[in-house]
Design a protein around this motif. Structure first.
Motif, PDB file in Angstrom:
ATOM      1  N   PHE A  73       3.180  24.164   3.735  1.00  0.00           N
ATOM      2  CA  PHE A  73       4.298  23.419   4.303  1.00  0.00           C
ATOM      3  C   PHE A  73       5.635  24.010   3.853  1.00  0.00           C
ATOM      4  O   PHE A  73       6.565  24.150   4.658  1.00  0.00           O
ATOM      5  N   LEU A  74       5.733  24.378   2.575  1.00  0.00           N
ATOM      6  CA  LEU A  74       6.973  24.948   2.044  1.00  0.00           C
ATOM      7  C   LEU A  74       7.307  26.271   2.724  1.00  0.00           C
ATOM      8  O   LEU A  74       8.474  26.528   3.056  1.00  0.00           O
ATOM      9  N   ARG A  75       6.296  27.111   2.961  1.00  0.00           N
ATOM     10  CA  ARG A  75       6.526  28.370   3.680  1.00  0.00           C
ATOM     11  C   ARG A  75       7.077  28.097   5.076  1.00  0.00           C
ATOM     12  O   ARG A  75       7.979  28.792   5.546  1.00  0.00           O
ATOM     13  N   MET A  76       6.531  27.083   5.716  1.00  0.00           N
ATOM     14  CA  MET A  76       6.993  26.733   7.057  1.00  0.00           C
ATOM     15  C   MET A  76       8.465  26.321   7.038  1.00  0.00           C
ATOM     16  O   MET A  76       9.251  26.717   7.908  1.00  0.00           O
ATOM     17  N   VAL A  77       8.837  25.525   6.041  1.00  0.00           N
ATOM     18  CA  VAL A  77      10.228  25.067   5.918  1.00  0.00           C
ATOM     19  C   VAL A  77      11.158  26.249   5.654  1.00  0.00           C
ATOM     20  O   VAL A  77      12.229  26.373   6.279  1.00  0.00           O
ATOM     21  N   ILE A  78      10.768  27.129   4.739  1.00  0.00           N
ATOM     22  CA  ILE A  78      11.606  28.285   4.383  1.00  0.00           C
ATOM     23  C   ILE A  78      11.850  29.167   5.606  1.00  0.00           C
ATOM     24  O   ILE A  78      12.988  29.554   5.902  1.00  0.00           O
ATOM     25  N   PHE A  79      10.778  29.471   6.344  1.00  0.00           N
ATOM     26  CA  PHE A  79      10.941  30.352   7.501  1.00  0.00           C
ATOM     27  C   PHE A  79      11.596  29.648   8.684  1.00  0.00           C
ATOM     28  O   PHE A  79      12.193  30.300   9.544  1.00  0.00           O
ATOM     29  N   ALA A  80      11.520  28.328   8.723  1.00  0.00           N
ATOM     30  CA  ALA A  80      12.264  27.582   9.747  1.00  0.00           C
ATOM     31  C   ALA A  80      13.760  27.745   9.514  1.00  0.00           C
ATOM     32  O   ALA A  80      14.533  27.966  10.457  1.00  0.00           O
ATOM     33  N   LEU A  81      14.168  27.648   8.251  1.00  0.00           N
ATOM     34  CA  LEU A  81      15.588  27.796   7.909  1.00  0.00           C
ATOM     35  C   LEU A  81      16.057  29.235   8.129  1.00  0.00           C
ATOM     36  O   LEU A  81      17.155  29.473   8.650  1.00  0.00           O
ATOM     37  N   ILE A  82      15.224  30.202   7.766  1.00  0.00           N
ATOM     38  CA  ILE A  82      15.571  31.619   7.950  1.00  0.00           C
ATOM     39  C   ILE A  82      15.701  31.954   9.440  1.00  0.00           C
ATOM     40  O   ILE A  82      16.563  32.739   9.841  1.00  0.00           O
ATOM     41  N   SER A  83      14.849  31.341  10.253  1.00  0.00           N
ATOM     42  CA  SER A  83      14.775  31.686  11.679  1.00  0.00           C
ATOM     43  C   SER A  83      15.838  31.026  12.529  1.00  0.00           C
ATOM     44  O   SER A  83      16.053  31.448  13.676  1.00  0.00           O
ATOM     45  N   GLU A  84      16.511  30.000  12.006  1.00  0.00           N
ATOM     46  CA  GLU A  84      17.379  29.200  12.863  1.00  0.00           C
ATOM     47  C   GLU A  84      18.568  29.977  13.421  1.00  0.00           C
ATOM     48  O   GLU A  84      18.882  29.892  14.610  1.00  0.00           O
ATOM     49  N   VAL A  85      19.245  30.765  12.573  1.00  0.00           N
ATOM     50  CA  VAL A  85      20.400  31.525  13.068  1.00  0.00           C
ATOM     51  C   VAL A  85      19.979  32.573  14.097  1.00  0.00           C
ATOM     52  O   VAL A  85      20.587  32.657  15.178  1.00  0.00           O
ATOM     53  N   PRO A  86      18.944  33.408  13.828  1.00  0.00           N
ATOM     54  CA  PRO A  86      18.497  34.334  14.880  1.00  0.00           C
ATOM     55  C   PRO A  86      18.113  33.625  16.169  1.00  0.00           C
ATOM     56  O   PRO A  86      18.425  34.098  17.270  1.00  0.00           O
ATOM     57  N   PHE A  87      17.442  32.480  16.050  1.00  0.00           N
ATOM     58  CA  PHE A  87      17.039  31.712  17.236  1.00  0.00           C
ATOM     59  C   PHE A  87      18.261  31.220  18.004  1.00  0.00           C
ATOM     60  O   PHE A  87      18.305  31.283  19.235  1.00  0.00           O
ATOM     61  N   ASP A  88      19.264  30.723  17.279  1.00  0.00           N
ATOM     62  CA  ASP A  88      20.493  30.237  17.922  1.00  0.00           C
ATOM     63  C   ASP A  88      21.227  31.370  18.628  1.00  0.00           C
ATOM     64  O   ASP A  88      21.776  31.185  19.725  1.00  0.00           O
ATOM     65  N   LEU A  89      21.232  32.538  18.005  1.00  0.00           N
ATOM     66  CA  LEU A  89      21.884  33.702  18.618  1.00  0.00           C
ATOM     67  C   LEU A  89      21.186  34.089  19.917  1.00  0.00           C
ATOM     68  O   LEU A  89      21.842  34.466  20.897  1.00  0.00           O
ATOM     69  N   MET A  90      19.848  33.991  19.929  1.00  0.00           N
ATOM     70  CA  MET A  90      19.098  34.360  21.132  1.00  0.00           C
ATOM     71  C   MET A  90      19.271  33.320  22.242  1.00  0.00           C
ATOM     72  O   MET A  90      19.475  33.676  23.406  1.00  0.00           O
ATOM     73  N   CYS A  91      19.197  32.047  21.894  1.00  0.00           N
ATOM     74  CA  CYS A  91      19.223  30.985  22.910  1.00  0.00           C
ATOM     75  C   CYS A  91      20.631  30.596  23.350  1.00  0.00           C
ATOM     76  O   CYS A  91      20.838  30.243  24.508  1.00  0.00           O
ATOM     77  N   LYS A 254      -0.136  38.288   5.898  1.00  0.00           N
ATOM     78  CA  LYS A 254       0.203  36.879   6.070  1.00  0.00           C
ATOM     79  C   LYS A 254       1.713  36.683   6.151  1.00  0.00           C
ATOM     80  O   LYS A 254       2.212  35.976   7.046  1.00  0.00           O
ATOM     81  N   TYR A 255       2.447  37.334   5.246  1.00  0.00           N
ATOM     82  CA  TYR A 255       3.897  37.160   5.250  1.00  0.00           C
ATOM     83  C   TYR A 255       4.561  37.915   6.394  1.00  0.00           C
ATOM     84  O   TYR A 255       5.626  37.519   6.858  1.00  0.00           O
ATOM     85  N   CYS A 256       3.909  38.984   6.851  1.00  0.00           N
ATOM     86  CA  CYS A 256       4.420  39.693   8.035  1.00  0.00           C
ATOM     87  C   CYS A 256       4.348  38.788   9.267  1.00  0.00           C
ATOM     88  O   CYS A 256       5.233  38.825  10.127  1.00  0.00           O
ATOM     89  N   CYS A 257       3.288  37.973   9.346  1.00  0.00           N
ATOM     90  CA  CYS A 257       3.151  37.039  10.477  1.00  0.00           C
ATOM     91  C   CYS A 257       4.298  36.032  10.476  1.00  0.00           C
ATOM     92  O   CYS A 257       4.834  35.688  11.534  1.00  0.00           O
ATOM     93  N   TYR A 258       4.670  35.557   9.288  1.00  0.00           N
ATOM     94  CA  TYR A 258       5.800  34.628   9.190  1.00  0.00           C
ATOM     95  C   TYR A 258       7.113  35.341   9.484  1.00  0.00           C
ATOM     96  O   TYR A 258       7.949  34.846  10.251  1.00  0.00           O
ATOM     97  N   ALA A 259       7.303  36.509   8.867  1.00  0.00           N
ATOM     98  CA  ALA A 259       8.574  37.230   8.986  1.00  0.00           C
ATOM     99  C   ALA A 259       8.795  37.787  10.384  1.00  0.00           C
ATOM    100  O   ALA A 259       9.940  37.996  10.796  1.00  0.00           O
ATOM    101  N   PHE A 260       7.700  38.022  11.118  1.00  0.00           N
ATOM    102  CA  PHE A 260       7.827  38.596  12.459  1.00  0.00           C
ATOM    103  C   PHE A 260       8.706  37.734  13.356  1.00  0.00           C
ATOM    104  O   PHE A 260       9.479  38.262  14.161  1.00  0.00           O
ATOM    105  N   TYR A 261       8.598  36.423  13.204  1.00  0.00           N
ATOM    106  CA  TYR A 261       9.344  35.511  14.085  1.00  0.00           C
ATOM    107  C   TYR A 261      10.859  35.722  13.991  1.00  0.00           C
ATOM    108  O   TYR A 261      11.496  36.078  14.992  1.00  0.00           O
ATOM    109  N   PRO A 262      11.464  35.561  12.816  1.00  0.00           N
ATOM    110  CA  PRO A 262      12.921  35.789  12.767  1.00  0.00           C
ATOM    111  C   PRO A 262      13.302  37.258  12.927  1.00  0.00           C
ATOM    112  O   PRO A 262      14.339  37.574  13.513  1.00  0.00           O
ATOM    113  N   ALA A 263      12.447  38.171  12.418  1.00  0.00           N
ATOM    114  CA  ALA A 263      12.790  39.601  12.427  1.00  0.00           C
ATOM    115  C   ALA A 263      12.864  40.154  13.842  1.00  0.00           C
ATOM    116  O   ALA A 263      13.821  40.863  14.194  1.00  0.00           O
ATOM    117  N   HIS A 264      11.879  39.848  14.679  1.00  0.00           N
ATOM    118  CA  HIS A 264      11.889  40.441  16.017  1.00  0.00           C
ATOM    119  C   HIS A 264      12.998  39.827  16.873  1.00  0.00           C
ATOM    120  O   HIS A 264      13.591  40.501  17.713  1.00  0.00           O
TER     121      HIS A 264
END
Length: 278
Positions: A73-91, A254-264
Motif C-alpha cells: 500500500f505504501l509503494r502505491m501511495v509513493i508512486f501515486a504522488l510521484i506520478s501526479e505531476v507527469p499525469f497532470d502535464l499529459m492530461c 518490480k520497481y521498474c513496473c512501478y517506475a514505468f508509469y511516471p517515467a514513460h
C-alpha cells in the motif's frame, strides 16, 4: 505489483504475472502515445483500453498474495504522488490539473475498500460473517463509485467498481471466499461462472460506467457505433491465460513496473514539448 501463490518451480501453461504486467504496460504506452505524440492514430487509443482491466486484475492478485500489505500500500501511495505531476502535464498541459487524478489513486481507494471487505471474514459465526460481508460489499461498491466519481480519479467510479468485481469474481473463489472443493468439476464450474461474470461486468462497466468516446466502425460494409472503452473486454484474453506464476521475481523488475508509469509519461510529455517548441 503482486506476489503469486504459486511456486515459481511449478510449470503451468499460460501467462505469468510478470508477462501480464509487461502486456499491460505495452498497451498503456500505446494509449499514452496517442494522447501525446500521435493523436491522429486512433487505433493506439483503442488497444490502449486493454491495459486498465489487466492492471485492475493484477491489483487484486497483489492484494491477496503480497507478503506485506502495508508495504504494498505504501509503494502505491509513493508512486501515486510521484506520478501526479507527469499525469497532470499529459492530461491538462500544466503541472496542476485538479479535474483528474492518476490511476494510482484509483488503486489506492480500491485497496482500502478491499481491506474493508476482508474484515467480516474474520467473524467466526458463519451466518453473521456472510450477512456482514454482503452489507459491507454493497456499501463498498456504492462508496467506491461515489468517491471515485467525486475525486475524479482516472476511470472515475467505474474503474474502482471494476477492481471490486475482480475481487468478487476471480479464480475458484465464491464471492472472494476461499473454498475447498472435493471434486475437480465443481472447481472448474466455479471458475467458469466467475469468468462469465467477469465478461458481463467488464463489458457493462466499460460501456455504461466509464463510457466516453464513441466511434463509427465499419465491419463487412456495415457501420456500427462503438464505445471505445468497450475494447477493454479484450483484456480478458490474457487475464484468462494467467497461470498464477510469478515469472520474473527480481526487485529491480518490480520497481521498474512501478517506475514505468511516471517515467514513460514524463518522457512522452518532454518529447511532445520539444516537438511543439521546434
Amino acid at each position: 505489483m503482486q506476489n503469486s501463490q504459486m511456486s515459481s518451480s511449478e510449470k503451468r501453461f499460460g501467462i505469468s504475472s510478470s508477462t501480464l504486467h509487461i502486456i499491460a504496460m505495452a498497451f498503456m504506452f500505446c494509449d499514452h502515445l496517442c494522447m501525446t505524440l500521435l493523436g491522429n492514430v486512433m487505433w493506439l487509443h483503442y488497444i490502449g483500453r486493454i491495459a486498465y482491466p489487466i492492471f485492475a486484475f493484477m491489483l487484486v492478485e497483489g492484494f491477496r498474495h503480497t507478503g506485506n500489505l502495508k508495504k504494498y500500500f505504501l509503494r502505491m501511495v509513493i508512486f501515486a504522488l510521484i506520478s501526479e505531476v507527469p499525469f497532470d502535464l499529459m492530461c491538462g498541459g500544466t503541472w496542476f490539473f485538479p479535474t483528474q487524478q492518476n490511476v494510482m489513486f484509483t488503486f489506492i481507494i480500491s485497496m482500502l475498500l478491499m481491506l474493508l471487505m476482508e474484515q467480516p471474514k474474520k467473524i467466526k459465526n458463519a451466518a453473521g460473517r456472510y450477512i456482514l460481508f454482503a452489507v459491507t460489499a454493497l456499501s463498498a461498491l456504492l462508496i467506491g463509485f461515489i468517491v471515485g466519481t467525486v475525486t475524479m480519479v482516472d476511470y472515475f467510479g467505474g474503474g474502482i467498481v471494476m477492481v471490486l468485481c475482480f475481487y468478487f469474481f476471480q479464480g475458484d473463489r465464491i464471492l472472494s471466499f476461499e473454498v475447498k472443493y472435493k471434486k475437480k468439476w465443481i472447481r472448474l464450474l466455479v471458475v467458469w461462472i466467475n469468468r462469465i461474470a467477469q465478461a458481463y461486468l467488464v463489458w457493462q462497466i466499460c460501456n455504461e460506467m466509464i463510457g466516453g468516446l464513441c466511434e463509427n466502425i465499419t465491419i463487412f460494409g456495415k457501420t456500427y457505433e462503438v464505445v471505445v472503452e468497450s475494447f477493454g473486454i479484450l483484456a480478458l484474453i490474457p487475464i484468462w491465460l494467467y497461470n498464477g506464476q510469478k515469472g520474473i521475481t527480481s526487485k529491480p523488475f518490480k520497481y521498474c513496473c512501478y517506475a514505468f508509469y511516471p517515467a514513460h509519461i514524463l518522457l512522452l510529455v518532454a518529447l511532445q514539448f520539444l516537438i511543439y517548441m521546434n
